[in-house]
Scaffold this motif. Sequence first.
Motif, PDB file in Angstrom:
ATOM      1  N   GLY A  13     -27.566   8.655 -22.888  1.00 55.37           N
ATOM      2  CA  GLY A  13     -26.317   8.877 -22.167  1.00 55.37           C
ATOM      3  C   GLY A  13     -25.106   9.152 -23.046  1.00 55.37           C
ATOM      4  N   VAL A  14     -25.250   9.021 -24.359  1.00 59.00           N
ATOM      5  CA  VAL A  14     -24.067   9.222 -25.222  1.00 59.00           C
ATOM      6  C   VAL A  14     -23.717  10.697 -25.389  1.00 59.00           C
ATOM      7  CG1 VAL A  14     -24.240   7.034 -26.492  1.00 59.00           C
ATOM      8  CG2 VAL A  14     -25.468   9.053 -27.343  1.00 59.00           C
ATOM      9  N   GLY A  15     -24.639  11.589 -25.022  1.00 58.19           N
ATOM     10  CA  GLY A  15     -24.290  13.022 -25.082  1.00 58.19           C
ATOM     11  C   GLY A  15     -25.081  13.830 -26.096  1.00 58.19           C
ATOM     12  N   THR A  18     -26.273  17.344 -24.550  1.00 57.87           N
ATOM     13  CA  THR A  18     -25.129  18.235 -24.345  1.00 57.87           C
ATOM     14  C   THR A  18     -24.657  18.788 -25.685  1.00 57.87           C
ATOM     15  OG1 THR A  18     -24.514  16.705 -22.573  1.00 57.87           O
ATOM     16  CG2 THR A  18     -22.901  18.362 -23.176  1.00 57.87           C
ATOM     17  N   ASP A  77     -33.136  15.960 -31.173  1.00 58.09           N
ATOM     18  CA  ASP A  77     -32.421  15.026 -30.289  1.00 58.09           C
ATOM     19  C   ASP A  77     -33.391  13.945 -29.827  1.00 58.09           C
ATOM     20  OD1 ASP A  77     -31.701  13.844 -27.792  1.00 58.09           O
ATOM     21  OD2 ASP A  77     -31.021  15.734 -26.897  1.00 58.09           O
ATOM     22  N   ARG A 105     -21.925   7.018 -16.774  1.00 60.33           N
ATOM     23  CA  ARG A 105     -22.865   8.140 -16.966  1.00 60.33           C
ATOM     24  C   ARG A 105     -24.294   7.731 -16.593  1.00 60.33           C
ATOM     25  NH1 ARG A 105     -21.231  10.232 -22.986  1.00 60.33           N
ATOM     26  NH2 ARG A 105     -19.033  10.678 -22.598  1.00 60.33           N
ATOM     27  N   ARG A 109     -28.173   8.173 -13.307  1.00 64.10           N
ATOM     28  CA  ARG A 109     -29.591   8.426 -13.601  1.00 64.10           C
ATOM     29  C   ARG A 109     -30.465   7.463 -12.809  1.00 64.10           C
ATOM     30  NH1 ARG A 109     -29.754   9.612 -20.163  1.00 64.10           N
ATOM     31  NH2 ARG A 109     -28.372  11.414 -20.026  1.00 64.10           N
ATOM     32  N   SER A 146     -18.158   9.907 -28.736  1.00 63.71           N
ATOM     33  CA  SER A 146     -18.588  10.883 -27.731  1.00 63.71           C
ATOM     34  C   SER A 146     -18.183  10.435 -26.331  1.00 63.71           C
ATOM     35  CB  SER A 146     -20.107  11.074 -27.844  1.00 63.71           C
ATOM     36  OG  SER A 146     -20.558  11.999 -26.884  1.00 63.71           O
ATOM     37  N   ASN A 147     -16.850  10.325 -26.147  1.00 69.16           N
ATOM     38  CA  ASN A 147     -16.340   9.863 -24.850  1.00 69.16           C
ATOM     39  C   ASN A 147     -15.764  10.977 -23.989  1.00 69.16           C
ATOM     40  OD1 ASN A 147     -16.592   6.868 -25.354  1.00 69.16           O
ATOM     41  ND2 ASN A 147     -15.286   7.469 -27.075  1.00 69.16           N
ATOM     42  N   THR A 148     -15.228  11.996 -24.641  1.00 65.73           N
ATOM     43  CA  THR A 148     -14.492  13.038 -23.918  1.00 65.73           C
ATOM     44  C   THR A 148     -14.954  14.435 -24.363  1.00 65.73           C
ATOM     45  OG1 THR A 148     -12.807  13.161 -25.637  1.00 65.73           O
ATOM     46  CG2 THR A 148     -12.418  11.584 -23.860  1.00 65.73           C
ATOM     47  N   PRO A 149     -14.677  15.450 -23.552  1.00 66.03           N
ATOM     48  CA  PRO A 149     -15.007  16.821 -23.963  1.00 66.03           C
ATOM     49  C   PRO A 149     -14.288  17.213 -25.255  1.00 66.03           C
ATOM     50  CG  PRO A 149     -14.524  16.750 -21.612  1.00 66.03           C
ATOM     51  CD  PRO A 149     -14.184  15.402 -22.157  1.00 66.03           C
ATOM     52  N   GLN A 152     -16.241  15.948 -28.050  1.00 63.72           N
ATOM     53  CA  GLN A 152     -17.445  16.759 -28.239  1.00 63.72           C
ATOM     54  C   GLN A 152     -17.116  18.021 -29.051  1.00 63.72           C
ATOM     55  OE1 GLN A 152     -20.136  17.774 -24.848  1.00 63.72           O
ATOM     56  NE2 GLN A 152     -19.917  19.835 -25.653  1.00 63.72           N
TER      57      GLN A 152
HETATM   58  P1  DAT Z   1     -28.094  11.990 -23.832  1.00 58.49           P
HETATM   59  O1  DAT Z   1     -28.798  13.266 -24.204  1.00 58.49           O
HETATM   60  O2  DAT Z   1     -27.566  11.257 -25.024  1.00 58.49           O
HETATM   61  O3  DAT Z   1     -28.885  11.099 -22.930  1.00 58.49           O
HETATM   62  P2  DAT Z   1     -26.437  13.744 -22.185  1.00 58.49           P
HETATM   63  O4  DAT Z   1     -26.124  14.858 -23.136  1.00 58.49           O
HETATM   64  O5  DAT Z   1     -27.499  13.973 -21.175  1.00 58.49           O
HETATM   65  O6  DAT Z   1     -26.774  12.402 -23.014  1.00 58.49           O
HETATM   66  O7  DAT Z   1     -25.055  13.350 -21.511  1.00 58.49           O
HETATM   67  C1  DAT Z   1     -24.983  12.405 -20.454  1.00 58.49           C
HETATM   68  C2  DAT Z   1     -23.855  12.798 -19.507  1.00 58.49           C
HETATM   69  O8  DAT Z   1     -22.607  12.632 -20.158  1.00 58.49           O
HETATM   70  C3  DAT Z   1     -23.897  14.240 -19.052  1.00 58.49           C
HETATM   71  O9  DAT Z   1     -23.498  14.250 -17.709  1.00 58.49           O
HETATM   72  C4  DAT Z   1     -22.861  14.947 -19.884  1.00 58.49           C
HETATM   73  C5  DAT Z   1     -21.876  13.861 -20.188  1.00 58.49           C
HETATM   74  N1  DAT Z   1     -21.277  13.952 -21.541  1.00 58.49           N
HETATM   75  C6  DAT Z   1     -21.949  14.048 -22.696  1.00 58.49           C
HETATM   76  N2  DAT Z   1     -21.112  14.074 -23.752  1.00 58.49           N
HETATM   77  C7  DAT Z   1     -19.857  13.978 -23.237  1.00 58.49           C
HETATM   78  C8  DAT Z   1     -18.546  13.939 -23.806  1.00 58.49           C
HETATM   79  N3  DAT Z   1     -18.322  14.006 -25.134  1.00 58.49           N
HETATM   80  N4  DAT Z   1     -17.503  13.829 -22.969  1.00 58.49           N
HETATM   81  C9  DAT Z   1     -17.680  13.774 -21.629  1.00 58.49           C
HETATM   82  N5  DAT Z   1     -18.900  13.790 -21.020  1.00 58.49           N
HETATM   83  C10 DAT Z   1     -19.966  13.894 -21.817  1.00 58.49           C
END
Ligand code: DAT
Length: 161
Positions: A13-15, A18, A77, A105, A109, A146-149, A152
């Motif tokens: 869930g940390v991103g 993505t 990943d 987040r 799931r 990894s909290n916000t867009p 990212q």
């Molecule tokens: P993981 O692959 O680590 O399980 P993910 O990429 O599937 O995580 O991301 C989980 C959710 O969080 C998905 O809905 C996208 C969102 N997300 C990921 N990184 C983010 C970020 N930096 N800021 C905001 N939302 C984010």
Amino acid sequence: MVLLNILITGTPGVGKTTLGKELASRSGLKYINVGDVAREGALYNGYDEEYESPILDEEKVVDELENQMAEGGVIVDYHGCDFFPEQWFHAVFVLRTDNSILYKRLETRAYNEKKLGDSIECEIFQVLYEEAMLSYKEDTVHQLPSNTPEEQEDNINQILR
Ligand code: DAT
């Protein structure tokens, strides 16, 4: 030319996915999701009743990825990092997310209560960061928020640099 391999790890869930996919599309590196590789090849050696999920066969995963890692230019990943050969990776990035954000987040799931709680605990106790620090040279391991867009975007630029 030696093509670098990158590991993106952290609590579910940390991103990772993505970030990894976006990074791959901008860098031309190949993105590999270990969970998908395991599913496609049925690389499991049991079933965890408590987590209601199959257990990864780590040796089979390493065998499966070996050739691609030797070629280089790969972004891997996975929410674990201690079973990959250390020399595979030139840089290891551990994504970190605040608990309240991570909880929101993961709520979306289909995790059972046990898996959700353990994932949050995993983040609180920085399990993946410590696993990475024990498995790779300290100067190859980097924590990224990894909290916000916006974060990212910063992370992608930092990794590309
Ligand atoms: P993981 O692959 O680590 O399980 P993910 O990429 O599937 O995580 O991301 C989980 C959710 O969080 C998905 O809905 C996208 C969102 N997300 C990921 N990184 C983010 C970020 N930096 N800021 C905001 N939302 C984010």
